[in-house]
Design a protein around this motif. Sequence first.
Motif: not given
Length: 596
Positions: A115-119, A163-168, A242-248
């Motif tokens: 969830a955090a990676s997607v955010a 954008s800052f909120a999603f990064l937090v 990064s997200c793609a590698v993580f889920f792979a």
Amino acid sequence: MDVEGMPPPPPPQEQSKVVAAAEKQQHISGEPEPAGVQYHGWKAMPYVIGNETCERLGTIGTTANLLVYLTTVFHIPSVAAATLLNVFSGTTNLAPLAGAFLCDAYLGRYATLAAASVASFLGMLLLTLTAALPSLHPQPCPSSSSASCHGPSHSQMAVLLASFAFLVVGAGGIRPCNLAFGADQFDPSTDSGRRGIASFFNWYYFTFTIAMMISATVIIYLQSNINWAIGLAVPTALMGLSCAVFFAGTRLYVRVSPEGSPFTSFAQVLVAAVRNRRRSPDSPLFDPPHRSKLVAKIAYTDQFHWLDKAAAMAATEDGVIDISSPENNRNRNPWRLCSLQQVEEVKVLARLMPVWSTSIIYYVTLTQLGTYTVFQAMQSDRHVTSSSTFEIPPGSMVVFNMLALTAWLPAYDRLIVPALRKMTGKDAGISQLQRIGIGLAISVATMATAAAVEQRRRRNGGASSSSWAWLVPQQAMAGLSEAFAAIGLNELCYKESPESMRSVAGALTPLGFGVASYVSGAMVTSVQRATGWLAQDLDQGRVDLFYLVVAAMAAVNLGYFVVCARWYRSKTPAADASGDGLELMKANGDAPPAMV
């Protein structure tokens, strides 16, 4: 055989009762690893380390140059931009506490990281759009005069803050989980698994340093010298990768189920201590057999006596309460009676907190230096040579901090530590507290050097008459300071914390940096309002005096640390007496009677 100062062990039949009761209750250290777990170890590492590397390249590449972006593209005044960035940084570093709680209590590391990676990706995508779409950022200034520049509209500012909120949110989930998730992929019960964990940590910090170096050079160059949209799109694409590698790698991951947050145990100790405050100080303490192979038993310490009341057992007509009774054990309220191990874990955290608190002013020092070094570089001659047309991007000055850090650490580990080991007899050469103290002392000298460099720049006419090279010594000294203070504090928190608290210990460093960011933002605003030293044009202000104030704060903080270090007592493991329980050893002073 009785231990001096300790009560004799209970009769054999009573021992068996206590052991049976302890086996029925769930200890805070958690349960043994369930059978059937298949560890893939290094097979999972291309996905884990690949995810970490791309994530770091993405997030660091996005945030490293934000100060320049806010002031040059969004036309936000320097003081307001520095304050906004400090608040953003502070919130980003406080969020891991909430992330650690949700991870341990409900989600688990895999779901939290996913969830955090997607955010993080969504936050970076929004930030990239603010640069790529003309409607999402202010129009360029028609002239060099700041009076002709218009700041962001409410809608543009809303997108930026979103954008800052999603990064937090992304940082709150990634920072407390990434190291532990990587270590989860190795079997800690085997030699190869333990070697794999140690090797993973080395790879993690290696890739972290490489990511910072690339971000501070290549990505910042793209942002400052080519195009902001491209400079932000590159790290955004890396975060998507990064997200793609993580889920792979999902099918290979070991997913450790959430076992409950240690914050609950801390709260139970505090509540039980208050509820039992009227119990006799001579009451025996509830110390059931310690069965965990993952969490070491901690010896009793005589600091924070009032917390002992949390483990103080109630008396009956026949003596103490029969905690081995199935009915009493089943009805035992953990908010009224805690184990001595729980109490000692809270004491460890209580001893760490004063030492940790010195990191707040220390990080204030680093934050102010990092912020205003960028402004100094912007008003300096940044040409590499007098005949060169290439200019060093202001945000890349941090690379000299990292170069000093990475150059010093191998020399320190291979040359300095062995020499110190011969002198002190300590494996690490010096203690973690001594290492932190040296780093804090260097931070005082760093700020004094920064003040002297700024005074020289002003004497030479200010503006762009001073070379960027004069800013290198203060950055190198800051990196050297981090090699001692920051790494020493991380090592102290990790080694001194019980195994069940290491997620909390891992959140202490970003927490200190987060609090320091808020303090830095308030300090910048207050100093500017009271003195005008931090003007938009540094030649119209007195940043050198501001640096001297920060140096004075760092000196006071060093004195406070010395007091805390002299008071501090290291954690002492308790000795393993037998299979029927653990002997309560005296770490300091006389221990009250305990039930074992």
